[in-house]
Design a protein around this motif. Structure first.
Motif, PDB file in Angstrom:
ATOM      1  N   VAL A 178       0.854  -1.193   0.000  1.00  0.00           N
ATOM      2  CA  VAL A 178       0.000   0.000   0.000  1.00  0.00           C
ATOM      3  C   VAL A 178       0.883   1.234   0.000  1.00  0.00           C
ATOM      4  O   VAL A 178       1.533   1.554   0.988  1.00  0.00           O
ATOM      5  N   ALA A 179       0.932   1.913  -1.148  1.00  0.00           N
ATOM      6  CA  ALA A 179       1.626   3.192  -1.279  1.00  0.00           C
ATOM      7  C   ALA A 179       0.743   4.117  -2.112  1.00  0.00           C
ATOM      8  O   ALA A 179       0.154   5.064  -1.600  1.00  0.00           O
ATOM      9  N   TYR A 180       0.637   3.809  -3.404  1.00  0.00           N
ATOM     10  CA  TYR A 180      -0.299   4.519  -4.274  1.00  0.00           C
ATOM     11  C   TYR A 180      -1.630   3.763  -4.249  1.00  0.00           C
ATOM     12  O   TYR A 180      -1.698   2.601  -4.634  1.00  0.00           O
ATOM     13  N   SER A 186     -12.548  -0.726  -3.767  1.00  0.00           N
ATOM     14  CA  SER A 186     -13.582  -0.780  -2.734  1.00  0.00           C
ATOM     15  C   SER A 186     -14.543   0.400  -2.841  1.00  0.00           C
ATOM     16  O   SER A 186     -14.135   1.559  -2.713  1.00  0.00           O
ATOM     17  N   PRO A 187     -15.843   0.137  -3.090  1.00  0.00           N
ATOM     18  CA  PRO A 187     -16.794   1.243  -3.234  1.00  0.00           C
ATOM     19  C   PRO A 187     -16.931   2.073  -1.971  1.00  0.00           C
ATOM     20  O   PRO A 187     -17.121   3.290  -2.042  1.00  0.00           O
ATOM     21  N   ILE A 188     -16.811   1.428  -0.820  1.00  0.00           N
ATOM     22  CA  ILE A 188     -16.922   2.158   0.440  1.00  0.00           C
ATOM     23  C   ILE A 188     -15.764   3.135   0.591  1.00  0.00           C
ATOM     24  O   ILE A 188     -15.949   4.315   0.920  1.00  0.00           O
ATOM     25  N   LEU A 189     -14.554   2.657   0.330  1.00  0.00           N
ATOM     26  CA  LEU A 189     -13.385   3.513   0.524  1.00  0.00           C
ATOM     27  C   LEU A 189     -13.246   4.568  -0.563  1.00  0.00           C
ATOM     28  O   LEU A 189     -12.666   5.630  -0.334  1.00  0.00           O
ATOM     29  N   ARG A 190     -13.776   4.298  -1.754  1.00  0.00           N
ATOM     30  CA  ARG A 190     -13.750   5.323  -2.803  1.00  0.00           C
ATOM     31  C   ARG A 190     -14.609   6.522  -2.396  1.00  0.00           C
ATOM     32  O   ARG A 190     -14.315   7.663  -2.745  1.00  0.00           O
ATOM     33  N   LEU A 192     -15.582   7.087   1.030  1.00  0.00           N
ATOM     34  CA  LEU A 192     -15.168   7.590   2.333  1.00  0.00           C
ATOM     35  C   LEU A 192     -13.748   8.155   2.349  1.00  0.00           C
ATOM     36  O   LEU A 192     -13.446   9.025   3.168  1.00  0.00           O
ATOM     37  N   GLY A 193     -12.877   7.649   1.453  1.00  0.00           N
ATOM     38  CA  GLY A 193     -11.484   8.069   1.471  1.00  0.00           C
ATOM     39  C   GLY A 193     -11.278   9.569   1.463  1.00  0.00           C
ATOM     40  O   GLY A 193     -10.638  10.125   2.369  1.00  0.00           O
ATOM     41  N   PRO A 194     -11.822  10.276   0.464  1.00  0.00           N
ATOM     42  CA  PRO A 194     -11.657  11.733   0.435  1.00  0.00           C
ATOM     43  C   PRO A 194     -12.279  12.436   1.643  1.00  0.00           C
ATOM     44  O   PRO A 194     -11.758  13.453   2.108  1.00  0.00           O
ATOM     45  N   MET A 195     -13.381  11.865   2.168  1.00  0.00           N
ATOM     46  CA  MET A 195     -14.013  12.461   3.352  1.00  0.00           C
ATOM     47  C   MET A 195     -13.131  12.279   4.577  1.00  0.00           C
ATOM     48  O   MET A 195     -12.912  13.201   5.358  1.00  0.00           O
ATOM     49  N   VAL A 196     -12.579  11.052   4.738  1.00  0.00           N
ATOM     50  CA  VAL A 196     -11.712  10.757   5.867  1.00  0.00           C
ATOM     51  C   VAL A 196     -10.445  11.602   5.808  1.00  0.00           C
ATOM     52  O   VAL A 196      -9.868  11.973   6.833  1.00  0.00           O
ATOM     53  N   ALA A 281      -7.299  10.411  -1.921  1.00  0.00           N
ATOM     54  CA  ALA A 281      -7.834  11.591  -2.607  1.00  0.00           C
ATOM     55  C   ALA A 281      -6.814  12.235  -3.546  1.00  0.00           C
ATOM     56  O   ALA A 281      -7.157  12.703  -4.634  1.00  0.00           O
ATOM     57  N   SER A 282      -5.550  12.232  -3.144  1.00  0.00           N
ATOM     58  CA  SER A 282      -4.522  12.930  -3.932  1.00  0.00           C
ATOM     59  C   SER A 282      -3.934  12.076  -5.051  1.00  0.00           C
ATOM     60  O   SER A 282      -3.295  12.602  -5.960  1.00  0.00           O
ATOM     61  N   HIS A 283      -4.133  10.751  -4.973  1.00  0.00           N
ATOM     62  CA  HIS A 283      -3.492   9.825  -5.924  1.00  0.00           C
ATOM     63  C   HIS A 283      -1.969   9.894  -5.824  1.00  0.00           C
ATOM     64  O   HIS A 283      -1.268   9.518  -6.761  1.00  0.00           O
ATOM     65  N   LYS A 284      -1.465  10.377  -4.681  1.00  0.00           N
ATOM     66  CA  LYS A 284      -0.019  10.491  -4.489  1.00  0.00           C
ATOM     67  C   LYS A 284       0.377   9.826  -3.181  1.00  0.00           C
ATOM     68  O   LYS A 284      -0.408   9.768  -2.229  1.00  0.00           O
ATOM     69  N   PHE A 285       1.608   9.327  -3.129  1.00  0.00           N
ATOM     70  CA  PHE A 285       2.165   8.772  -1.902  1.00  0.00           C
ATOM     71  C   PHE A 285       2.999   9.872  -1.263  1.00  0.00           C
ATOM     72  O   PHE A 285       4.128  10.132  -1.675  1.00  0.00           O
TER      73      PHE A 285
END
Length: 380
Positions: A178-180, A186-190, A192-196, A281-285
């Motif tokens: 897990v880096a990028y 995962s539909p949930i994380l897609r 929630l990710g930016p919100m979190v 959200a950023s698509h960056k590591f």
């Protein structure tokens, strides 16, 4: 399967499998007291081989779990047990904030100061402290490393920000790296990710300390709710698969109560989730984003800097699954092309292999661990 929550106790679970442990305390440069476990023997390791015992190997857990999770499966499906059987000197680490590493030389575990960390600090403080301790005890100059999920994230942080530690790594084996993760499935994380990734929102919802309030009572409740005889068992498995990818055939569903209970008992900080949300959200590591003003103070620039993957010179082996909803094939490729000393990228030969299958699949030894052992053998 473990009974009466024995699996919450690392030593009890190891004894049940027949692998006695030693326990050590390690203090990081910023004052966290970590617990390291060491497998001291294996009945399958010939005593005559002790004089030529292989290098130490550090096995590191992922997010919302501890070292106990490596021992939930039977011994023939547990990576640390298989490594001990092959005469490796096996060490299992526990990151700050987990139930085994909840002490600090200055702050109490109920304080905000204690929980002010993400996986960045685990990479720059926890891993170096554990590695230096193991090398001092064993008198080796380098060790092997195996990480799963967050255990890979933290390694990439360490090896890129503290590059001198690359020389202390004989080989690194990244299970479900897990880096990028901007392209995760995962539909949930897609959603929630930016919100979190917005600190103000997550702190309002969870507070700025624990994500999961660790307790034996909650562990017992999770175990009872998700065991096979419970009417909620199917809900537990389906919720888990919504995060990591569906694998109803190969995933060992009998372990779900144990997985849930140990996860609830492990604990984590809110900033760990926020940091993952930010890189989704950023698509960056990149390092933790404090916001424009605070970034200027921390980094002398308005945005959080990216980790320089090109500084990771240790030999890296990647192991990934087609059905891993937390780290997509596209993101694996982004990581692979940036690693200057990538030795191989092993695609698990099973179409439905998901993120947690790397620890809990019924045939994980055949599909993954044998490949890890084969790659380790190159360095004997």
């Amino acid at each position: 399967m473990a009974t009466e929550l024995e699996y919450i106790n690392m030593e009890s679970r190891a004894r049940l499998l027949g692998y006695p442990l030693e326990s050590y305390k390690v203090i990081t440069d910023d004052g966290y007291v970590l617990t390291l476990f060491r497998m001291v023997s294996s009945k399958k390791c010939n005593m005559s081989d002790i004089e030529i015992r292989k290098k130490p190997i550090l096995v590191q857990h992922g997010l919302l779990v501890s070292s106990t999770s490596w021992l939930l499966s039977e011994a023939n499906n547990s990576l640390p047990c298989l490594l001990a059987d092959a005469c490796y000197d096996v060490w299992l680490g526990n990151f700050r904030g987990t139930n085994y590493s909840r002490l600090h030389t200055k702050f109490g575990s109920n304080s905000r100061e204690f929980w002010d960390f993400s996986w960045h600090e685990m990479g720059i403080y926890d891993l170096p402290a554990m590695i230096d301790f193991i090398l001092k005890v064993t008198r080796f100059k380098s060790l092997h490393y195996v990480g799963h999920s967050q255990g890979t994230t933290t390694f990439f942080v360490m090896a890129s920000t503290r590059p001198k530690y690359n020389s202390k790594i004989t080989s690194m084996h990244a299970l479900a790296p897990v880096a990028y993760i901007g392209n995760l499935v995962s539909p949930i994380l897609r959603i929630l990710g930016p919100m979190v990734g917005q600190p103000s929102l997550i702190f309002e919802l969870l507070g700025d300390m624990l994500v999961v309030p660790s307790s034996r009572l909650l562990a017992l409740m999770g175990y009872e709710a998700c065991k096979k005889s419970s009417p909620l068992e199917s809900i537990c498995s389906n919720l888990m698969f919504l995060f990591v990818g569906y694998d109803t055939e190969n995933f060992n569903k009998t372990l779900i109560p144990d997985i849930i209970a140990t996860s609830v008992n492990a604990g984590a900080s809110a900033k760990q989730l926020i940091h993952y949300g930010q890189i989704i959200a950023s698509h960056k590591f990149r390092e933790y984003d404090h916001g424009t003003v605070r970034n200027l103070f921390h980094y002398a620039q308005s945005t959080a800097p990216e980790y320089n993957i090109s500084k990771i010179t240790a030999p890296v082996y990647i192991y990934f699954g087609n059905n891993d909803w937390l780290t997509s094939i596209e993101d694996i490729r982004r990581l692979a092309v940036r690693l200057p000393n990538l030795k191989s990228a092993y695609r698990v030969p099973y179409a439905r292999f998901n993120h947690l299958d790397f620890m809990f699949a019924e045939n994980v030894t055949e599909l993954v661990y044998n490949a890890v052992l084969k790659n380790l053998k190159r360095y004997e």
